[in-house]
Design a protein around this motif. Structure first.
Motif, PDB file in Angstrom:
ATOM      1  N   ASP A 154       0.813  -1.216   0.000  1.00 13.54           N
ATOM      2  CA  ASP A 154       0.000   0.000   0.000  1.00 13.54           C
ATOM      3  C   ASP A 154       0.847   1.267   0.000  1.00 13.54           C
ATOM      4  O   ASP A 154       0.536   2.233  -0.696  1.00 13.54           O
ATOM      5  N   GLU A 155       1.927   1.283   0.772  1.00 11.25           N
ATOM      6  CA  GLU A 155       2.738   2.492   0.833  1.00 11.25           C
ATOM      7  C   GLU A 155       3.528   2.715  -0.463  1.00 11.25           C
ATOM      8  O   GLU A 155       3.637   3.845  -0.933  1.00 11.25           O
ATOM      9  N   VAL A 156       4.016   1.642  -1.064  1.00 16.68           N
ATOM     10  CA  VAL A 156       4.757   1.778  -2.326  1.00 16.68           C
ATOM     11  C   VAL A 156       3.823   2.235  -3.447  1.00 16.68           C
ATOM     12  O   VAL A 156       4.146   3.155  -4.201  1.00 16.68           O
ATOM     13  N   MET A 157       2.659   1.619  -3.532  1.00 22.56           N
ATOM     14  CA  MET A 157       1.724   1.982  -4.596  1.00 22.56           C
ATOM     15  C   MET A 157       1.205   3.406  -4.408  1.00 22.56           C
ATOM     16  O   MET A 157       0.968   4.118  -5.396  1.00 22.56           O
ATOM     17  N   ALA A 158       1.076   3.851  -3.172  1.00 22.49           N
ATOM     18  CA  ALA A 158       0.664   5.234  -2.925  1.00 22.49           C
ATOM     19  C   ALA A 158       1.735   6.211  -3.420  1.00 22.49           C
ATOM     20  O   ALA A 158       1.411   7.263  -3.986  1.00 22.49           O
ATOM     21  N   VAL A 159       2.991   5.860  -3.251  1.00 17.92           N
ATOM     22  CA  VAL A 159       4.084   6.709  -3.723  1.00 17.92           C
ATOM     23  C   VAL A 159       4.101   6.737  -5.249  1.00 17.92           C
ATOM     24  O   VAL A 159       4.265   7.803  -5.855  1.00 17.92           O
ATOM     25  N   VAL A 160       3.917   5.594  -5.880  1.00 22.16           N
ATOM     26  CA  VAL A 160       3.874   5.552  -7.348  1.00 22.16           C
ATOM     27  C   VAL A 160       2.728   6.426  -7.857  1.00 22.16           C
ATOM     28  O   VAL A 160       2.905   7.226  -8.780  1.00 22.16           O
ATOM     29  N   LYS A 161       1.565   6.301  -7.248  1.00 25.38           N
ATOM     30  CA  LYS A 161       0.419   7.106  -7.669  1.00 25.38           C
ATOM     31  C   LYS A 161       0.708   8.596  -7.511  1.00 25.38           C
ATOM     32  O   LYS A 161       0.440   9.397  -8.416  1.00 25.38           O
ATOM     33  N   LYS A 162       1.287   8.975  -6.393  1.00 22.64           N
ATOM     34  CA  LYS A 162       1.596  10.384  -6.152  1.00 22.64           C
ATOM     35  C   LYS A 162       2.645  10.889  -7.153  1.00 22.64           C
ATOM     36  O   LYS A 162       2.567  12.032  -7.611  1.00 22.64           O
ATOM     37  N   ALA A 163       3.611  10.052  -7.517  1.00 19.71           N
ATOM     38  CA  ALA A 163       4.629  10.430  -8.505  1.00 19.71           C
ATOM     39  C   ALA A 163       3.994  10.645  -9.876  1.00 19.71           C
ATOM     40  O   ALA A 163       4.311  11.613 -10.581  1.00 19.71           O
ATOM     41  N   VAL A 164       3.070   9.777 -10.247  1.00 21.62           N
ATOM     42  CA  VAL A 164       2.359   9.937 -11.527  1.00 21.62           C
ATOM     43  C   VAL A 164       1.539  11.220 -11.505  1.00 21.62           C
ATOM     44  O   VAL A 164       1.528  11.983 -12.476  1.00 21.62           O
ATOM     45  N   GLU A 165       0.877  11.478 -10.408  1.00 20.73           N
ATOM     46  CA  GLU A 165       0.072  12.704 -10.296  1.00 20.73           C
ATOM     47  C   GLU A 165       0.942  13.958 -10.398  1.00 20.73           C
ATOM     48  O   GLU A 165       0.532  14.957 -11.004  1.00 20.73           O
ATOM     49  N   ALA A 166       2.136  13.910  -9.823  1.00 22.79           N
ATOM     50  CA  ALA A 166       3.046  15.065  -9.903  1.00 22.79           C
ATOM     51  C   ALA A 166       3.435  15.358 -11.346  1.00 22.79           C
ATOM     52  O   ALA A 166       3.491  16.518 -11.766  1.00 22.79           O
ATOM     53  N   VAL A 167       3.671  14.314 -12.128  1.00 20.12           N
ATOM     54  CA  VAL A 167       4.005  14.491 -13.548  1.00 20.12           C
ATOM     55  C   VAL A 167       2.776  14.943 -14.323  1.00 20.12           C
ATOM     56  O   VAL A 167       2.859  15.817 -15.199  1.00 20.12           O
ATOM     57  N   ALA A 168       1.622  14.390 -13.991  1.00 19.25           N
ATOM     58  CA  ALA A 168       0.382  14.735 -14.696  1.00 19.25           C
ATOM     59  C   ALA A 168      -0.003  16.204 -14.508  1.00 19.25           C
ATOM     60  O   ALA A 168      -0.714  16.767 -15.337  1.00 19.25           O
ATOM     61  N   GLU A 169       0.490  16.825 -13.452  1.00 16.08           N
ATOM     62  CA  GLU A 169       0.223  18.253 -13.251  1.00 16.08           C
ATOM     63  C   GLU A 169       0.903  19.108 -14.319  1.00 16.08           C
ATOM     64  O   GLU A 169       0.483  20.236 -14.559  1.00 16.08           O
ATOM     65  N   ARG A 170       1.941  18.545 -14.969  1.00 15.64           N
ATOM     66  CA  ARG A 170       2.708  19.320 -15.943  1.00 15.64           C
ATOM     67  C   ARG A 170       2.710  18.723 -17.342  1.00 15.64           C
ATOM     68  O   ARG A 170       3.387  19.244 -18.229  1.00 15.64           O
ATOM     69  N   ALA A 171       1.966  17.636 -17.533  1.00 13.11           N
ATOM     70  CA  ALA A 171       1.916  16.993 -18.857  1.00 13.11           C
ATOM     71  C   ALA A 171       0.488  16.526 -19.129  1.00 13.11           C
ATOM     72  O   ALA A 171      -0.191  16.040 -18.224  1.00 13.11           O
ATOM     73  N   PRO A 172       0.054  16.623 -20.395  1.00  9.94           N
ATOM     74  CA  PRO A 172      -1.314  16.207 -20.710  1.00  9.94           C
ATOM     75  C   PRO A 172      -1.509  14.689 -20.703  1.00  9.94           C
ATOM     76  O   PRO A 172      -2.636  14.208 -20.660  1.00  9.94           O
ATOM     77  N   ARG A 173      -0.406  13.953 -20.735  1.00 13.76           N
ATOM     78  CA  ARG A 173      -0.482  12.489 -20.777  1.00 13.76           C
ATOM     79  C   ARG A 173       0.746  11.945 -20.065  1.00 13.76           C
ATOM     80  O   ARG A 173       1.835  12.518 -20.144  1.00 13.76           O
TER      81      ARG A 173
END
Length: 98
Positions: A48-67
């Motif tokens: 759960d903690e690793v997958m939460a970090v992966v999700k948050k990392a993807v969200e951080a990139v998604a804030e600056r990229a359309p895909r």
């Protein structure tokens, strides 16, 4: 578990390093054991903690990229800790043998 993942912003041009750095920042701020190389970031912890970090990392990139493209590989071994360094240390010991 160990998770090696790569987050790639799409649609922002060829220079993506600054955006990828935001994903790495999320991982490093998580406090979980991690390592980044030229192709992947590896993080170690419970599911759960690793997958939460992966999700948050993807969200951080998604804030600056359309895909965003995510590549992920996991080694799920309940109860095992320290694998992020132990695996590499084992290989180094073998390579030092005549």
């Amino acid at each position: 578990m160990l998770v090696a993942f790569s987050v790639t912003p799409i649609g922002i041009g060829d220079e993506v390093g600054d955006v990828v750095a935001e994903a790495v920042r999320v991982v490093r701020e998580s406090g979980l054991p991690n390592r980044t190389d030229a192709m992947f970031t590896t993080v170690e912890g419970e599911w759960d903690e690793v997958m939460a970090v992966v999700k948050k990392a993807v969200e951080a990139v998604a804030e600056r990229a359309p895909r965003v493209s995510l590549s992920l590989k996991a080694d799920v071994r309940p109860g095992v800790t320290g694998a992020i360094t132990a695996k590499v240390e084992h290989i180094e010991r073998v390579l030092k043998q005549p």
